[in-house]
Write an enzyme that holds these catalytic residues in place. Structure first.
Site, PDB file in Angstrom:
ATOM      1  N   SER A 140       0.850  -1.189   0.000  1.00 11.64           N
ATOM      2  CA  SER A 140       0.000   0.000   0.000  1.00 11.64           C
ATOM      3  C   SER A 140       0.885   1.238   0.000  1.00 11.64           C
ATOM      4  O   SER A 140       1.974   1.231   0.586  1.00 11.64           O
ATOM      5  CB  SER A 140      -0.907   0.023   1.233  1.00 11.64           C
ATOM      6  OG  SER A 140      -1.624   1.249   1.305  1.00 11.64           O
ATOM      7  N   TYR A 172      -2.097  -0.320  10.115  1.00  9.53           N
ATOM      8  CA  TYR A 172      -2.166  -0.727   8.707  1.00  9.53           C
ATOM      9  C   TYR A 172      -0.897  -0.295   7.985  1.00  9.53           C
ATOM     10  O   TYR A 172      -0.290  -1.087   7.242  1.00  9.53           O
ATOM     11  CB  TYR A 172      -3.394  -0.105   8.052  1.00  9.53           C
ATOM     12  CG  TYR A 172      -3.585  -0.509   6.614  1.00  9.53           C
ATOM     13  CD1 TYR A 172      -4.065  -1.780   6.289  1.00  9.53           C
ATOM     14  CD2 TYR A 172      -3.286   0.362   5.565  1.00  9.53           C
ATOM     15  CE1 TYR A 172      -4.242  -2.169   4.973  1.00  9.53           C
ATOM     16  CE2 TYR A 172      -3.457  -0.012   4.248  1.00  9.53           C
ATOM     17  CZ  TYR A 172      -3.936  -1.277   3.954  1.00  9.53           C
ATOM     18  OH  TYR A 172      -4.092  -1.650   2.643  1.00  9.53           O
TER      19      TYR A 172
END
Length: 266
Positions: free
Chosen positions: A128, A141
Protein backbone atom coordinates in the site's frame (compact mmCIF):
# COMPACT_ATOMS: atom_id res chain seq x y z
CA UNK A 1 0.95 -23.28 -22.24
CA UNK A 2 -0.78 -20.58 -20.22
CA UNK A 3 0.82 -19.41 -17.01
CA UNK A 4 -0.67 -20.69 -13.77
CA UNK A 5 -1.62 -17.81 -11.47
CA UNK A 6 -2.40 -18.26 -7.78
CA UNK A 7 -3.98 -15.19 -6.18
CA UNK A 8 -5.16 -14.78 -2.61
CA UNK A 9 -8.15 -12.64 -1.69
CA UNK A 10 -9.82 -12.97 -5.08
CA UNK A 11 -13.46 -12.96 -4.00
CA UNK A 12 -13.95 -9.19 -4.22
CA UNK A 13 -12.36 -5.81 -4.79
CA UNK A 14 -8.90 -5.48 -6.29
CA UNK A 15 -8.22 -9.21 -6.12
CA UNK A 16 -11.34 -10.11 -8.07
CA UNK A 17 -10.55 -7.48 -10.70
CA UNK A 18 -6.99 -8.78 -11.12
CA UNK A 19 -8.07 -12.42 -11.32
CA UNK A 20 -10.85 -11.69 -13.82
CA UNK A 21 -8.58 -9.58 -16.01
CA UNK A 22 -5.84 -12.22 -16.10
CA UNK A 23 -8.41 -14.92 -16.83
CA UNK A 24 -9.63 -12.89 -19.80
CA UNK A 25 -6.03 -12.54 -20.98
CA UNK A 26 -5.71 -16.32 -21.18
CA UNK A 27 -3.99 -17.16 -17.92
CA UNK A 28 -5.11 -20.16 -15.86
CA UNK A 29 -6.19 -18.42 -12.67
CA UNK A 30 -6.78 -19.92 -9.24
CA UNK A 31 -8.31 -17.42 -6.85
CA UNK A 32 -8.78 -18.06 -3.17
CA UNK A 33 -11.36 -17.28 -0.53
CA UNK A 34 -12.30 -18.68 2.83
CA UNK A 35 -15.65 -19.76 1.38
CA UNK A 36 -15.10 -20.26 -2.37
CA UNK A 37 -18.41 -22.10 -2.90
CA UNK A 38 -20.30 -18.85 -2.35
CA UNK A 39 -18.31 -16.92 -4.97
CA UNK A 40 -19.52 -16.63 -8.56
CA UNK A 41 -16.51 -15.84 -10.77
CA UNK A 42 -15.26 -16.99 -14.20
CA UNK A 43 -11.96 -18.36 -12.83
CA UNK A 44 -11.11 -21.30 -10.55
CA UNK A 45 -11.54 -20.88 -6.80
CA UNK A 46 -9.95 -22.81 -3.95
CA UNK A 47 -10.45 -22.57 -0.19
CA UNK A 48 -7.77 -20.68 1.69
CA UNK A 49 -7.41 -18.91 5.01
CA UNK A 50 -4.08 -17.03 5.01
CA UNK A 51 -3.94 -17.15 8.81
CA UNK A 52 -4.03 -20.96 8.84
CA UNK A 53 -0.88 -22.81 7.73
CA UNK A 54 -2.71 -26.10 7.08
CA UNK A 55 -5.23 -24.29 4.90
CA UNK A 56 -2.39 -22.68 2.94
CA UNK A 57 -0.60 -25.98 2.40
CA UNK A 58 -3.82 -27.67 1.25
CA UNK A 59 -4.66 -24.89 -1.22
CA UNK A 60 -1.19 -24.88 -2.77
CA UNK A 61 -1.16 -28.69 -2.93
CA UNK A 62 -4.53 -28.65 -4.72
CA UNK A 63 -3.24 -26.33 -7.45
CA UNK A 64 0.01 -28.26 -7.83
CA UNK A 65 -1.91 -31.55 -8.10
CA UNK A 66 -4.05 -30.11 -10.91
CA UNK A 67 -1.44 -28.08 -12.80
CA UNK A 68 1.97 -29.32 -11.68
CA UNK A 69 3.29 -25.81 -11.15
CA UNK A 70 2.58 -22.25 -10.06
CA UNK A 71 4.11 -19.57 -12.27
CA UNK A 72 2.76 -16.47 -10.54
CA UNK A 73 1.82 -15.94 -6.90
CA UNK A 74 -0.13 -12.76 -6.15
CA UNK A 75 -0.48 -12.09 -2.44
CA UNK A 76 -3.49 -9.81 -2.46
CA UNK A 77 -5.43 -10.86 0.64
CA UNK A 78 -5.34 -8.14 3.24
CA UNK A 79 -7.29 -6.51 6.02
CA UNK A 80 -7.76 -2.87 6.95
CA UNK A 81 -7.64 -1.48 10.45
CA UNK A 82 -8.27 2.01 11.81
CA UNK A 83 -8.05 3.66 15.18
CA UNK A 84 -5.87 5.69 17.49
CA UNK A 85 -2.89 3.60 18.63
CA UNK A 86 -3.84 4.15 22.27
CA UNK A 87 -7.45 3.03 21.79
CA UNK A 88 -6.94 0.09 19.43
CA UNK A 89 -6.93 -3.34 21.13
CA UNK A 90 -3.52 -4.99 20.82
CA UNK A 91 -5.20 -8.28 19.92
CA UNK A 92 -6.64 -6.59 16.81
CA UNK A 93 -3.21 -5.25 15.90
CA UNK A 94 -1.79 -8.77 16.05
CA UNK A 95 -4.69 -10.09 13.99
CA UNK A 96 -3.98 -7.48 11.34
CA UNK A 97 -0.33 -8.47 11.13
CA UNK A 98 -1.34 -12.15 10.98
CA UNK A 99 -3.24 -11.40 7.77
CA UNK A 100 -1.24 -8.61 6.14
CA UNK A 101 2.26 -9.76 7.05
CA UNK A 102 2.65 -13.27 8.45
CA UNK A 103 -0.10 -14.65 6.22
CA UNK A 104 1.76 -13.43 3.14
CA UNK A 105 5.01 -14.94 4.38
CA UNK A 106 3.36 -18.31 5.02
CA UNK A 107 1.89 -18.39 1.50
CA UNK A 108 5.30 -17.51 0.05
CA UNK A 109 6.91 -20.30 2.09
CA UNK A 110 4.39 -22.80 0.72
CA UNK A 111 4.90 -21.80 -2.93
CA UNK A 112 8.65 -21.11 -3.05
CA UNK A 113 9.82 -24.77 -3.03
CA UNK A 114 7.92 -25.39 -6.27
CA UNK A 115 9.23 -22.21 -7.89
CA UNK A 116 12.80 -23.06 -6.88
CA UNK A 117 12.39 -26.53 -8.32
CA UNK A 118 11.13 -25.18 -11.64
CA UNK A 119 13.79 -22.41 -11.54
CA UNK A 120 11.22 -19.78 -12.38
CA UNK A 121 8.34 -17.82 -10.95
CA UNK A 122 7.06 -14.40 -10.03
CA UNK A 123 5.84 -13.39 -6.58
CA UNK A 124 3.83 -10.16 -6.38
CA UNK A 125 2.97 -8.76 -2.96
CA UNK A 126 0.21 -6.18 -2.71
CA UNK A 127 1.28 -3.59 -0.17
CA UNK A 128 0.00 0.00 0.00
CA UNK A 129 1.11 3.57 -0.54
CA UNK A 130 0.14 3.89 3.15
CA UNK A 131 3.07 1.56 3.86
CA UNK A 132 5.51 4.31 2.94
CA UNK A 133 4.40 6.60 5.75
CA UNK A 134 2.82 6.44 9.20
CA UNK A 135 -0.70 7.75 8.72
CA UNK A 136 -2.70 8.98 11.73
CA UNK A 137 -5.43 6.57 12.81
CA UNK A 138 -4.08 4.06 10.28
CA UNK A 139 -0.72 3.48 11.94
CA UNK A 140 -1.08 -0.29 12.32
CA UNK A 141 -2.17 -0.73 8.71
CA UNK A 142 0.76 1.44 7.58
CA UNK A 143 3.10 -0.63 9.75
CA UNK A 144 1.91 -4.00 8.42
CA UNK A 145 2.23 -2.91 4.80
CA UNK A 146 5.55 -1.14 5.42
CA UNK A 147 6.94 -4.30 7.02
CA UNK A 148 5.83 -6.30 3.97
CA UNK A 149 7.61 -3.82 1.67
CA UNK A 150 10.91 -4.39 3.48
CA UNK A 151 10.57 -8.17 3.68
CA UNK A 152 9.84 -8.26 -0.04
CA UNK A 153 13.05 -6.36 -0.73
CA UNK A 154 15.02 -8.93 1.29
CA UNK A 155 13.21 -11.88 -0.32
CA UNK A 156 13.93 -10.55 -3.80
CA UNK A 157 17.65 -10.79 -3.15
CA UNK A 158 17.45 -14.18 -1.45
CA UNK A 159 15.64 -15.98 -4.29
CA UNK A 160 17.01 -14.23 -7.37
CA UNK A 161 19.59 -16.96 -8.01
CA UNK A 162 16.74 -19.50 -8.27
CA UNK A 163 15.12 -17.62 -11.15
CA UNK A 164 12.32 -16.26 -8.94
CA UNK A 165 11.32 -12.60 -9.22
CA UNK A 166 9.74 -10.80 -6.27
CA UNK A 167 7.83 -7.55 -6.62
CA UNK A 168 5.93 -5.08 -4.43
CA UNK A 169 2.87 -3.30 -5.81
CA UNK A 170 1.59 -0.46 -3.64
CA UNK A 171 -1.92 0.73 -4.51
CA UNK A 172 -3.47 3.97 -3.37
CA UNK A 173 -7.19 4.37 -2.76
CA UNK A 174 -9.42 2.31 -5.05
CA UNK A 175 -13.19 2.11 -5.24
CA UNK A 176 -13.73 -1.23 -3.48
CA UNK A 177 -15.58 -2.59 -0.45
CA UNK A 178 -12.42 -2.65 1.69
CA UNK A 179 -13.92 -0.19 4.18
CA UNK A 180 -16.66 -2.70 5.01
CA UNK A 181 -14.09 -5.35 5.88
CA UNK A 182 -11.87 -3.15 8.04
CA UNK A 183 -11.61 -3.43 11.77
CA UNK A 184 -12.70 -0.03 13.03
CA UNK A 185 -11.75 0.77 16.58
CA UNK A 186 -14.94 2.19 18.11
CA UNK A 187 -15.18 5.92 18.68
CA UNK A 188 -15.21 5.71 22.46
CA UNK A 189 -17.19 8.39 24.26
CA UNK A 190 -14.41 8.93 26.80
CA UNK A 191 -11.59 8.85 24.23
CA UNK A 192 -9.13 11.73 24.04
CA UNK A 193 -9.26 11.25 20.26
CA UNK A 194 -13.04 11.10 19.88
CA UNK A 195 -13.69 14.12 17.62
CA UNK A 196 -10.57 13.90 15.45
CA UNK A 197 -10.88 10.16 14.95
CA UNK A 198 -14.56 10.40 14.01
CA UNK A 199 -13.75 13.10 11.44
CA UNK A 200 -10.96 11.02 9.97
CA UNK A 201 -13.09 7.87 9.74
CA UNK A 202 -15.46 9.76 7.47
CA UNK A 203 -12.51 11.11 5.48
CA UNK A 204 -11.04 7.62 4.98
CA UNK A 205 -14.34 6.22 3.72
CA UNK A 206 -14.72 9.16 1.32
CA UNK A 207 -11.26 8.45 -0.10
CA UNK A 208 -12.23 4.83 -0.83
CA UNK A 209 -15.61 5.76 -2.30
CA UNK A 210 -13.98 8.26 -4.66
CA UNK A 211 -11.04 5.99 -5.43
CA UNK A 212 -9.81 4.82 -8.81
CA UNK A 213 -11.13 1.86 -10.82
CA UNK A 214 -9.47 -1.42 -9.68
CA UNK A 215 -8.88 -2.28 -13.35
CA UNK A 216 -5.81 -0.03 -13.13
CA UNK A 217 -4.29 -2.45 -10.63
CA UNK A 218 -5.19 -5.40 -12.85
CA UNK A 219 -3.43 -3.83 -15.82
CA UNK A 220 -0.38 -3.01 -13.70
CA UNK A 221 -0.16 -6.61 -12.47
CA UNK A 222 -0.48 -7.90 -16.04
CA UNK A 223 2.36 -5.62 -17.13
CA UNK A 224 4.58 -6.90 -14.31
CA UNK A 225 3.90 -10.55 -15.13
CA UNK A 226 4.79 -9.97 -18.78
CA UNK A 227 7.94 -8.00 -17.90
CA UNK A 228 11.05 -10.20 -18.04
CA UNK A 229 12.89 -7.90 -15.63
CA UNK A 230 10.37 -6.13 -13.37
CA UNK A 231 11.30 -3.55 -10.77
CA UNK A 232 11.09 -4.38 -7.07
CA UNK A 233 8.68 -1.53 -6.30
CA UNK A 234 5.60 -0.28 -8.16
CA UNK A 235 3.09 2.35 -7.06
CA UNK A 236 -0.40 2.45 -8.56
CA UNK A 237 -2.58 5.42 -7.68
CA UNK A 238 -3.29 9.08 -8.20
CA UNK A 239 -0.56 11.64 -8.81
CA UNK A 240 -0.72 13.14 -5.31
CA UNK A 241 -0.70 9.71 -3.69
CA UNK A 242 2.51 8.76 -5.49
CA UNK A 243 3.97 12.25 -5.09
CA UNK A 244 3.49 12.02 -1.32
CA UNK A 245 6.18 9.32 -1.29
CA UNK A 246 8.56 11.62 -3.16
CA UNK A 247 7.83 14.45 -0.74
CA UNK A 248 8.64 12.25 2.25
CA UNK A 249 11.99 11.44 0.69
CA UNK A 250 13.00 15.06 0.07
CA UNK A 251 11.33 17.10 2.83
CA UNK A 252 12.53 17.47 6.42
CA UNK A 253 10.62 15.21 8.81
CA UNK A 254 8.84 18.02 10.64
CA UNK A 255 7.74 19.69 7.40
CA UNK A 256 6.34 16.43 6.05
CA UNK A 257 4.62 15.72 9.36
CA UNK A 258 3.00 19.15 9.25
CA UNK A 259 1.68 18.48 5.73
CA UNK A 260 0.09 15.24 6.88
CA UNK A 261 -1.39 16.84 9.98
CA UNK A 262 -2.91 19.62 7.90
CA UNK A 263 -4.37 17.07 5.48
CA UNK A 264 -5.95 15.11 8.32
CA UNK A 265 -7.00 18.29 10.16
CA UNK A 266 -4.97 17.50 13.28
Amino acid sequence: MSKIVFITGASSGIGKSIATYLHEKGYTVYGTSRKPDKINVPFNMVALDVTNEVSIENAVAEVIAKEGKIDVLINNAGKGITGPIEDTPTVEMRENFNTNFFGVIDVVKAVLPYMRKQQSGTIINTTSIAGYMGLPFRGIYSASKGALELVTEALSMEVKSFGVKVVNVAPGDFATNIAAGRYHTPVFEDSAYKEKYAENLALMNDHVNSGADPILMAKAIHHIIENKSPKVHYKVGGFMEKFSIVLKRILPDKVYEKLLMNHYKL
